[in-house]
Design a protein around this motif. Structure first.
Motif, PDB file in Angstrom:
ATOM      1  N   THR A  68       0.719  -1.392  -0.002  1.00  0.00           N
ATOM      2  CA  THR A  68       0.047  -0.077  -0.024  1.00  0.00           C
ATOM      3  C   THR A  68       0.789   1.253  -0.160  1.00  0.00           C
ATOM      4  O   THR A  68       1.689   1.393   0.969  1.00  0.00           O
ATOM      5  CB  THR A  68      -0.859  -0.188   1.397  1.00  0.00           C
ATOM      6  N   MET A  69       0.946   1.890  -1.050  1.00  0.00           N
ATOM      7  CA  MET A  69       1.691   3.042  -1.317  1.00  0.00           C
ATOM      8  C   MET A  69       1.119   4.185  -0.438  1.00  0.00           C
ATOM      9  O   MET A  69      -0.002   4.492  -0.343  1.00  0.00           O
ATOM     10  CB  MET A  69       1.854   3.716  -2.512  1.00  0.00           C
ATOM     11  N   PHE A  70       2.066   5.083   0.220  1.00  0.00           N
ATOM     12  CA  PHE A  70       1.703   5.989   1.130  1.00  0.00           C
ATOM     13  C   PHE A  70       1.131   7.242   0.451  1.00  0.00           C
ATOM     14  O   PHE A  70       0.147   7.814   1.083  1.00  0.00           O
ATOM     15  CB  PHE A  70       2.823   6.540   2.143  1.00  0.00           C
ATOM     16  N   SER A  71       1.798   7.439  -0.864  1.00  0.00           N
ATOM     17  CA  SER A  71       1.203   8.658  -1.354  1.00  0.00           C
ATOM     18  C   SER A  71       0.190   8.028  -2.644  1.00  0.00           C
ATOM     19  O   SER A  71       0.680   6.990  -3.361  1.00  0.00           O
ATOM     20  CB  SER A  71       2.173   9.394  -1.937  1.00  0.00           C
ATOM     21  N   PRO A  72      -1.034   8.750  -2.915  1.00  0.00           N
ATOM     22  CA  PRO A  72      -1.762   8.177  -3.995  1.00  0.00           C
ATOM     23  C   PRO A  72      -1.210   8.714  -5.205  1.00  0.00           C
ATOM     24  O   PRO A  72      -1.405   7.944  -6.421  1.00  0.00           O
ATOM     25  CB  PRO A  72      -2.968   8.994  -3.884  1.00  0.00           C
ATOM     26  N   ASP A  73      -0.379   9.498  -5.199  1.00  0.00           N
ATOM     27  CA  ASP A  73       0.633  10.221  -6.437  1.00  0.00           C
ATOM     28  C   ASP A  73       2.075   9.398  -6.688  1.00  0.00           C
ATOM     29  O   ASP A  73       2.724   9.786  -7.355  1.00  0.00           O
ATOM     30  CB  ASP A  73       0.922  11.667  -6.235  1.00  0.00           C
ATOM     31  N   ALA A  74       2.232   8.249  -5.988  1.00  0.00           N
ATOM     32  CA  ALA A  74       3.424   7.693  -6.200  1.00  0.00           C
ATOM     33  C   ALA A  74       3.761   7.127  -7.228  1.00  0.00           C
ATOM     34  O   ALA A  74       2.725   6.823  -7.976  1.00  0.00           O
ATOM     35  CB  ALA A  74       3.303   6.387  -5.343  1.00  0.00           C
ATOM     36  N   ARG A  75       4.920   7.507  -7.779  1.00  0.00           N
ATOM     37  CA  ARG A  75       5.308   7.123  -9.229  1.00  0.00           C
ATOM     38  C   ARG A  75       5.869   5.581  -9.123  1.00  0.00           C
ATOM     39  O   ARG A  75       7.023   5.294  -8.618  1.00  0.00           O
ATOM     40  CB  ARG A  75       6.395   7.969  -9.728  1.00  0.00           C
ATOM     41  N   VAL A  76       4.890   4.710  -9.557  1.00  0.00           N
ATOM     42  CA  VAL A  76       5.400   3.259  -9.741  1.00  0.00           C
ATOM     43  C   VAL A  76       4.658   2.673 -10.868  1.00  0.00           C
ATOM     44  O   VAL A  76       3.348   3.053 -11.184  1.00  0.00           O
ATOM     45  CB  VAL A  76       5.146   2.663  -8.370  1.00  0.00           C
ATOM     46  N   SER A  77       5.104   1.872 -11.533  1.00  0.00           N
ATOM     47  CA  SER A  77       4.738   0.963 -12.703  1.00  0.00           C
ATOM     48  C   SER A  77       5.236  -0.449 -12.899  1.00  0.00           C
ATOM     49  O   SER A  77       6.187  -0.719 -12.046  1.00  0.00           O
ATOM     50  CB  SER A  77       4.940   1.992 -13.967  1.00  0.00           C
TER      51      SER A  77
END
Lengths: 299, 178
Positions: free
Chosen positions: A206-215
């Motif tokens: 679960t990423m802490f930021s909804p804008d996390a840059r992950v793909s």
């Protein structure tokens, strides 16, 4: 004697013999061109010769096959046995090659690790459905202690939950109870990871930021904010990214970089480790995924 | 009933050891969706049904359970308790049937394994480990029970056909081999 010459069969035979001898002498010169009659005869008989030759070859082959049949059956059985042996040998070789590659990687990892390590063999896995743990053949007398981090050539495996004198129990990062902090190696965005009971072998982050840059395909490593693990150890590669209905939570699915199904020998990192482990320098892999340097990181 | 049991004691022990080794080595990396059957329970109840559930099966269950517990290295006694309990419950349940067939065995194994898995989950949760939502726990228990039931059905056929040295006792016939 007179009677002999009068016998037509004798005279006929001698005449035929004489004619044949003359014919042989006449045709004994191999460089001589064919005469008209000879050419006609040779061309007339050539197709018959070919048919006879084919028939002879086939008959000869069949006879030869029939004569050799018992030997061929034996040979076939022997060759089948040999083939099975070779197939087994090939499978053994593949296994040994894979094992050898794994051990070479592990040895290199051990040599380059900046902390003391304890190599250990996995001898058992938890038999049930509720825990993802392995037992290793090194315990407190070898220096293994509660909380020690366990790695394999691919990356993070888990940490030590309990020890006896000669053994230790290791909780894998795929266990549902294995909460750990992770961050995207390329962007540095952080999240919390935990294993799954269903679909063992996947880790949910679960990423802490909804804008996390992950793909998809990104590497996630242990975070510098977590306490249980030193930062920088590869955890897994992104299989997929999901955003919940509210759009506030970004969930990421990982597959572990260490091969959890084929854990045979692992490395226990001795003692509590502070700071970052520079995995790309240790293993030579994941170089392109190194996280960007942060303020205060530089010496 | 006289003569040796259909499945000899040494065969039973070998089968249980093989099941245990499979359970802690190969099985964790092979099962679909990561859910594992309980091979020990499947083998044990097949032996029980073919030989007649009695003290021998109970002791085998207890020993196999302890072996699994020591290999797992945590909650020691849980598997021994569950296998022994399963044998005793199976004995009581099967006595209500006069004849055996594979469907009854399947039903008994699935039910016992489902509840065993739930008890294991509760024990693991009580020991402090996080397991996730209840519906996932129930789904895993049910899937594991189904796998175990299928494994038991296959084993029952295989053991009855190839390993049995005489006609099965039909373990739940009252008074058989006691």
């Amino acid at each position: 004697m007179k009677n002999l010459w009068r016998d037509r069969r004798v005279v006929g035979s001698l005449v035929i013999t004489l004619v044949l001898l003359l014919l042989m002498v006449w045709t004994s010169d191999s460089g001589r061109p064919y005469g008209r009659l000879e050419r006609f005869w040779v061309e007339l008989t050539a197709p018959l010769g070919r048919v006879l030759d084919d028939f002879g070859e086939r008959t000869g082959g069949t006879v030869e096959y029939l004569l050799k049949y018992p030997t061929l059956v034996e040979e076939n059985v022997e060759l089948r046995g040999r083939l099975t042996e070779l197939e087994t040998l090939e499978a053994d070789l593949e296994f040994l090659e894979r094992e050898n590659r794994y051990l070479v990687d592990l040895l290199e990892l051990e040599g380059r690790m900046p902390v003391d390590t304890i190599p250990a063999s996995v001898y058992s896995r938890s038999p049930g459905n509720w825990t993802r743990e392995v037992m290793i053949d090194r315990g407190s007398v070898h220096g293994v202690a509660f909380g020690d981090v366990v790695v394999a050539p691919g990356g993070l495996v888990g940490r030590v939950l309990s020890t006896t004198a000669q053994t230790a129990r290791v909780m894998l990062i795929t266990s549902s109870d294995s909460g750990l902090g992770v961050q995207v190696a390329s962007s540095g965005d952080a999240g919390g990871a935990e294993g799954q009971l269903l679909f063992e072998g996947r880790i949910r982050v679960t990423m802490f930021s909804p804008d996390a840059r992950v793909s998809r395909g990104d590497l996630l490593v242990t975070s510098e904010f977590g306490e249980a693990y030193p930062a920088g150890i590869p955890v897994g590669r992104v299989l997929g990214v999901e955003i919940d209905e509210s759009g506030l939570i970004r969930e990421v699915w990982l597959t572990p970089t260490a091969d959890m199904d084929r854990l045979s020998t692992i490395l226990v990192l001795e003692g509590p480790i502070r700071g970052r482990i520079n995995w790309s320098e240790i293993s030579g892999a994941f170089e392109s995924d190194e996280p960007p340097s942060r303020e205060g990181d530089s010496p | 009933m006289s003569g040796p049991p259909p499945i000899a004691l040494w065969v039973s022990v070998v089968l249980l050891v093989m099941a245990l080794l499979l359970q802690v080595t190969l099985l964790p990396g092979m099962t679909p969706a990561g859910v594992r059957p309980d091979l020990l329970l499947a083998v044990l109840l097949c032996i029980g049904v073919l030989n007649g559930i009695g003290v021998e099966t109970a002791i085998l269950g207890l020993s196999a359970g302890f072996a699994a517990d020591f290999l797992a290295g945590y909650l020691i006694g849980l598997n021994a308790f569950l296998l022994l309990g399963s044998v005793l419950v199976a004995d009581r349940v099967l006595q209500s049937f006069t004849r055996s067939n594979v469907v009854i065995l399947f039903g008994v194994v699935v039910t016992l394994n489902f509840f065993s898995e739930l008890i294991r989950a509760v024990a693991v949760r009580l020991s402090g480990m996080e397991l996730g939502p209840v519906h996932v726990v129930a789904l895993i228990s049910a899937t594991s029970a189904l796998y175990t039931g299928l494994a038991a059905a296959l084993l029952y056929y295989f053991m009855g056909k190839y390993l049995s040295i005489q006609e099965p006792v039909w373990g739940w016939e009252r008074g058989a081999r006691r």
